[in-house]
Scaffold this motif. Structure first.
Motif, PDB file in Angstrom:
ATOM      1  N   LYS A 213       0.812  -1.215   0.000  1.00 57.30           N
ATOM      2  CA  LYS A 213       0.000   0.000   0.000  1.00 57.30           C
ATOM      3  C   LYS A 213       0.845   1.266   0.000  1.00 57.30           C
ATOM      4  O   LYS A 213       0.551   2.226  -0.714  1.00 57.30           O
ATOM      5  CB  LYS A 213      -0.931   0.008   1.215  1.00 57.30           C
ATOM      6  CG  LYS A 213      -2.172  -0.842   1.049  1.00 57.30           C
ATOM      7  CD  LYS A 213      -3.152  -0.594   2.171  1.00 57.30           C
ATOM      8  CE  LYS A 213      -4.439  -1.408   1.929  1.00 57.30           C
ATOM      9  NZ  LYS A 213      -5.438  -1.150   2.972  1.00 57.30           N
ATOM     10  N   GLU A 214       1.898   1.267   0.821  1.00 55.55           N
ATOM     11  CA  GLU A 214       2.712   2.473   0.932  1.00 55.55           C
ATOM     12  C   GLU A 214       3.440   2.760  -0.376  1.00 55.55           C
ATOM     13  O   GLU A 214       3.517   3.925  -0.821  1.00 55.55           O
ATOM     14  CB  GLU A 214       3.715   2.318   2.070  1.00 55.55           C
ATOM     15  CG  GLU A 214       4.451   3.601   2.436  1.00 55.55           C
ATOM     16  CD  GLU A 214       3.515   4.749   2.792  1.00 55.55           C
ATOM     17  OE1 GLU A 214       3.860   5.902   2.459  1.00 55.55           O
ATOM     18  OE2 GLU A 214       2.429   4.496   3.376  1.00 55.55           O
ATOM     19  N   ALA A 215       3.959   1.715  -0.992  1.00 49.84           N
ATOM     20  CA  ALA A 215       4.636   1.892  -2.280  1.00 49.84           C
ATOM     21  C   ALA A 215       3.646   2.373  -3.337  1.00 49.84           C
ATOM     22  O   ALA A 215       3.978   3.223  -4.185  1.00 49.84           O
ATOM     23  CB  ALA A 215       5.280   0.584  -2.720  1.00 49.84           C
ATOM     24  N   ALA A 216       2.420   1.838  -3.302  1.00 50.14           N
ATOM     25  CA  ALA A 216       1.383   2.262  -4.250  1.00 50.14           C
ATOM     26  C   ALA A 216       1.023   3.725  -4.030  1.00 50.14           C
ATOM     27  O   ALA A 216       0.837   4.482  -4.994  1.00 50.14           O
ATOM     28  CB  ALA A 216       0.142   1.380  -4.097  1.00 50.14           C
ATOM     29  N   ARG A 217       0.962   4.144  -2.762  1.00 47.94           N
ATOM     30  CA  ARG A 217       0.654   5.548  -2.456  1.00 47.94           C
ATOM     31  C   ARG A 217       1.759   6.472  -2.970  1.00 47.94           C
ATOM     32  O   ARG A 217       1.491   7.520  -3.565  1.00 47.94           O
ATOM     33  CB  ARG A 217       0.487   5.725  -0.943  1.00 47.94           C
ATOM     34  CG  ARG A 217      -0.038   7.108  -0.542  1.00 47.94           C
ATOM     35  CD  ARG A 217       0.098   7.324   0.951  1.00 47.94           C
ATOM     36  NE  ARG A 217      -0.665   6.352   1.697  1.00 47.94           N
ATOM     37  CZ  ARG A 217      -1.962   6.468   1.984  1.00 47.94           C
ATOM     38  NH1 ARG A 217      -2.629   7.533   1.553  1.00 47.94           N
ATOM     39  NH2 ARG A 217      -2.580   5.541   2.679  1.00 47.94           N
ATOM     40  N   LEU A 218       2.995   6.059  -2.751  1.00 41.43           N
ATOM     41  CA  LEU A 218       4.127   6.866  -3.206  1.00 41.43           C
ATOM     42  C   LEU A 218       4.185   6.940  -4.729  1.00 41.43           C
ATOM     43  O   LEU A 218       4.723   7.903  -5.290  1.00 41.43           O
ATOM     44  CB  LEU A 218       5.439   6.289  -2.662  1.00 41.43           C
ATOM     45  CG  LEU A 218       5.618   6.376  -1.135  1.00 41.43           C
ATOM     46  CD1 LEU A 218       6.871   5.632  -0.707  1.00 41.43           C
ATOM     47  CD2 LEU A 218       5.680   7.836  -0.684  1.00 41.43           C
ATOM     48  N   ALA A 219       3.625   5.910  -5.388  1.00 46.00           N
ATOM     49  CA  ALA A 219       3.597   5.898  -6.857  1.00 46.00           C
ATOM     50  C   ALA A 219       2.457   6.750  -7.412  1.00 46.00           C
ATOM     51  O   ALA A 219       2.286   6.853  -8.631  1.00 46.00           O
ATOM     52  CB  ALA A 219       3.467   4.464  -7.356  1.00 46.00           C
ATOM     53  N   GLY A 220       1.681   7.361  -6.509  1.00 45.75           N
ATOM     54  CA  GLY A 220       0.613   8.255  -6.934  1.00 45.75           C
ATOM     55  C   GLY A 220      -0.749   7.600  -7.084  1.00 45.75           C
ATOM     56  O   GLY A 220      -1.687   8.202  -7.608  1.00 45.75           O
ATOM     57  N   ILE A 221      -0.884   6.353  -6.619  1.00 43.16           N
ATOM     58  CA  ILE A 221      -2.168   5.645  -6.714  1.00 43.16           C
ATOM     59  C   ILE A 221      -3.052   6.041  -5.538  1.00 43.16           C
ATOM     60  O   ILE A 221      -2.606   6.065  -4.388  1.00 43.16           O
ATOM     61  CB  ILE A 221      -1.935   4.122  -6.707  1.00 43.16           C
ATOM     62  CG1 ILE A 221      -1.098   3.706  -7.927  1.00 43.16           C
ATOM     63  CG2 ILE A 221      -3.270   3.373  -6.703  1.00 43.16           C
ATOM     64  CD1 ILE A 221      -0.705   2.245  -7.912  1.00 43.16           C
ATOM     65  N   ASN A 222      -4.292   6.360  -5.825  1.00 43.28           N
ATOM     66  CA  ASN A 222      -5.276   6.677  -4.784  1.00 43.28           C
ATOM     67  C   ASN A 222      -5.759   5.362  -4.182  1.00 43.28           C
ATOM     68  O   ASN A 222      -6.712   4.757  -4.664  1.00 43.28           O
ATOM     69  CB  ASN A 222      -6.439   7.466  -5.382  1.00 43.28           C
ATOM     70  CG  ASN A 222      -7.408   7.969  -4.326  1.00 43.28           C
ATOM     71  OD1 ASN A 222      -7.504   7.419  -3.228  1.00 43.28           O
ATOM     72  ND2 ASN A 222      -8.125   9.029  -4.655  1.00 43.28           N
ATOM     73  N   ILE A 223      -5.095   4.925  -3.124  1.00 43.45           N
ATOM     74  CA  ILE A 223      -5.378   3.589  -2.591  1.00 43.45           C
ATOM     75  C   ILE A 223      -6.767   3.505  -1.961  1.00 43.45           C
ATOM     76  O   ILE A 223      -7.394   2.439  -1.983  1.00 43.45           O
ATOM     77  CB  ILE A 223      -4.302   3.146  -1.566  1.00 43.45           C
ATOM     78  CG1 ILE A 223      -4.256   4.084  -0.363  1.00 43.45           C
ATOM     79  CG2 ILE A 223      -2.936   3.051  -2.227  1.00 43.45           C
ATOM     80  CD1 ILE A 223      -3.340   3.587   0.737  1.00 43.45           C
ATOM     81  N   GLU A 224      -7.279   4.622  -1.435  1.00 44.26           N
ATOM     82  CA  GLU A 224      -8.632   4.603  -0.860  1.00 44.26           C
ATOM     83  C   GLU A 224      -9.669   4.363  -1.950  1.00 44.26           C
ATOM     84  O   GLU A 224     -10.588   3.544  -1.792  1.00 44.26           O
ATOM     85  CB  GLU A 224      -8.928   5.922  -0.131  1.00 44.26           C
ATOM     86  CG  GLU A 224      -8.187   6.112   1.172  1.00 44.26           C
ATOM     87  CD  GLU A 224      -6.755   6.570   0.972  1.00 44.26           C
ATOM     88  OE1 GLU A 224      -6.420   6.981  -0.174  1.00 44.26           O
ATOM     89  OE2 GLU A 224      -5.972   6.530   1.939  1.00 44.26           O
ATOM     90  N   PHE A 225      -9.497   5.069  -3.068  1.00 44.71           N
ATOM     91  CA  PHE A 225     -10.424   4.890  -4.188  1.00 44.71           C
ATOM     92  C   PHE A 225     -10.363   3.471  -4.735  1.00 44.71           C
ATOM     93  O   PHE A 225     -11.407   2.851  -4.999  1.00 44.71           O
ATOM     94  CB  PHE A 225     -10.094   5.889  -5.304  1.00 44.71           C
ATOM     95  CG  PHE A 225     -10.857   5.638  -6.576  1.00 44.71           C
ATOM     96  CD1 PHE A 225     -12.176   6.049  -6.705  1.00 44.71           C
ATOM     97  CD2 PHE A 225     -10.266   4.972  -7.647  1.00 44.71           C
ATOM     98  CE1 PHE A 225     -12.891   5.798  -7.871  1.00 44.71           C
ATOM     99  CE2 PHE A 225     -10.969   4.721  -8.811  1.00 44.71           C
ATOM    100  CZ  PHE A 225     -12.286   5.139  -8.923  1.00 44.71           C
ATOM    101  N   ILE A 226      -9.162   2.939  -4.912  1.00 44.58           N
ATOM    102  CA  ILE A 226      -8.995   1.591  -5.449  1.00 44.58           C
ATOM    103  C   ILE A 226      -9.636   0.565  -4.523  1.00 44.58           C
ATOM    104  O   ILE A 226     -10.325  -0.368  -4.979  1.00 44.58           O
ATOM    105  CB  ILE A 226      -7.506   1.258  -5.663  1.00 44.58           C
ATOM    106  CG1 ILE A 226      -6.902   2.176  -6.736  1.00 44.58           C
ATOM    107  CG2 ILE A 226      -7.325  -0.201  -6.056  1.00 44.58           C
ATOM    108  CD1 ILE A 226      -7.523   2.048  -8.101  1.00 44.58           C
ATOM    109  N   SER A 227      -9.448   0.729  -3.218  1.00 50.12           N
ATOM    110  CA  SER A 227     -10.011  -0.214  -2.250  1.00 50.12           C
ATOM    111  C   SER A 227     -11.532  -0.211  -2.289  1.00 50.12           C
ATOM    112  O   SER A 227     -12.172  -1.270  -2.335  1.00 50.12           O
ATOM    113  CB  SER A 227      -9.525   0.126  -0.834  1.00 50.12           C
ATOM    114  OG  SER A 227      -8.128   0.007  -0.740  1.00 50.12           O
ATOM    115  N   VAL A 228     -12.123   0.988  -2.288  1.00 57.08           N
ATOM    116  CA  VAL A 228     -13.590   1.102  -2.328  1.00 57.08           C
ATOM    117  C   VAL A 228     -14.130   0.577  -3.650  1.00 57.08           C
ATOM    118  O   VAL A 228     -15.133  -0.155  -3.687  1.00 57.08           O
ATOM    119  CB  VAL A 228     -14.035   2.561  -2.101  1.00 57.08           C
ATOM    120  CG1 VAL A 228     -15.551   2.695  -2.295  1.00 57.08           C
ATOM    121  CG2 VAL A 228     -13.650   3.025  -0.705  1.00 57.08           C
ATOM    122  N   ALA A 229     -13.463   0.925  -4.755  1.00 58.04           N
ATOM    123  CA  ALA A 229     -13.900   0.468  -6.075  1.00 58.04           C
ATOM    124  C   ALA A 229     -13.825  -1.052  -6.181  1.00 58.04           C
ATOM    125  O   ALA A 229     -14.710  -1.690  -6.781  1.00 58.04           O
ATOM    126  CB  ALA A 229     -13.042   1.116  -7.161  1.00 58.04           C
TER     127      ALA A 229
END
Length: 339
Positions: A213-229
């Protein structure tokens, strides 16, 4: 002479080791298919009723909704979450769809569409509160499981629904060109899930979020949106599973989801979906669910009751979790050696 003999012997040994290594690589890659074939062979010998066209078709029909629901929970697990509310999502979607058909008397196609929308809404609730409360999705869905259960019993007044429209029951009971409609729907859902995960950026983001998750966040991915989607899409798959089950049985009640969550999680883990997230293939999940379906069907045909099936499923789940843990340990050791 001895030198030449040694060279020949060494050459044969290397060829043998290479062949053995190739065999184990193939076995590792296709072990689920091997297990499925073995299970079919065993029950084919144990019962003369097993390897009939009608029985094998029945295995696919009975497990069509399980495969679709397991794909849904697999999407959540790949994203690093878990969903314990699957059974009562199925029940609640089934009840809502039946109420819309029988009491509100909306067209069947609209009822099915609204049932799928209901599934997406339930998935959204699971994903949203997981992010808001910032706790593991397993804890949140344990809570929503009881909420969905209560709502299902409240809006149905604990009664069962029968006499569903023929056009709706066709989804689970009719055939097209000799193929059950529910199996066709299952194949379509498998293809959709595979396309999402393998051919879209969203699918790659799901793997990325589940992997780190942290690496995905640093890569600019909206992890909250991806999780909910991911939860919402999974909710839609689970809703389709509930509609298939309702159409096949021709009835609905607040407890019809049964132990679907246990079967789905077992199928997902057996299919290589890691509890840690970021891993897994839909094709393996399908084969894993079919293994469970063949096991249940075969045990029933040879005279075993439902309780031995529970024991077998529990053993399979523990074995799959053990294998998953073993694979993680190997990866950690390799990473440590590389460092």
């Amino acid at each position: 002479m001895s030198g030449k003999g040694q060279v020949v012997t060494t050459g044969k040994t290397m060829a043998s080791e290479k062949s053995t290594g190739l065999f184990f690589r193939i076995l590792k890659k296709y072990y689920l298919i091997c297990v499925l074939i073995l299970a079919i062979a065993v029950f084919g010998v144990a019962s003369d009723k097993f390897l009939t066209v009608s029985n094998l078709t029945n295995v696919f029909v009975q497990n069509a909704y399980v495969i679709v629901a397991t794909i849904g929970i697999s999407l959540i697990m790949i994203a690093g979450g878990a969903d314990l509310s699957v059974s009562y999502q199925i029940s609640l979607v089934s009840i809502v769809t039946c109420i819309l058909m029988l009491q509100v008397q909306l067209p069947v196609w609209l009822c099915v569409l609204l049932g799928i929308v209901t599934g997406a809404l339930l998935g959204f609730i699971n994903g949203y509160f997981s992010n808001i409360l910032n706790v593991h999705t397993m804890v949140v869905t344990l809570g929503t499981m009881t909420i969905y259960q209560g709502i299902a019993y409240l809006i149905s007044n604990s009664k069962s629904y029968f006499n569903l429209p023929i056009s709706f029951k066709a989804i689970g009971q009719r055939y097209v060109f000799g193929i059950p409609i529910c199996v066709i729907i299952m194949v379509v859902m498998v293809l959709i899930a595979s396309f999402i995960l393998n051919k879209t950026y969203f699918g790659r983001y799901i793997y990325a979020v589940g992997g780190n998750k942290e690496a995905a966040r640093l890569a600019g991915i909206n992890i909250e949106f991806i999780s909910v989607a991911a939860f919402m899409i999974a909710g839609m798959f689970i809703a389709v599973a509930g509609i298939i089950l309702t159409a096949r049985t021709g009835s609905a009640n607040a407890g019809m989801g049964g132990d679907a969550v246990f079967t789905c999680i077992t199928g997902a883990v057996l299919g290589g979906i890691s509890f840690a997230g970021g891993e897994g293939k839909i094709s393996n999940v399908v084969v894993a669910v079919l293994i469970l379906g063949v096991l249940a069907n075969g045990m029933q045909l040879v005279g075993m009751g439902i309780y031995p099936q529970y024991v077998a499923k529990g053993i399979i789940l523990l074995a799959a979790i053990g294998y998953d843990t073993y694979q993680k340990q190997i990866k950690v050791k390799k990473a440590q050696k590389a460092a």
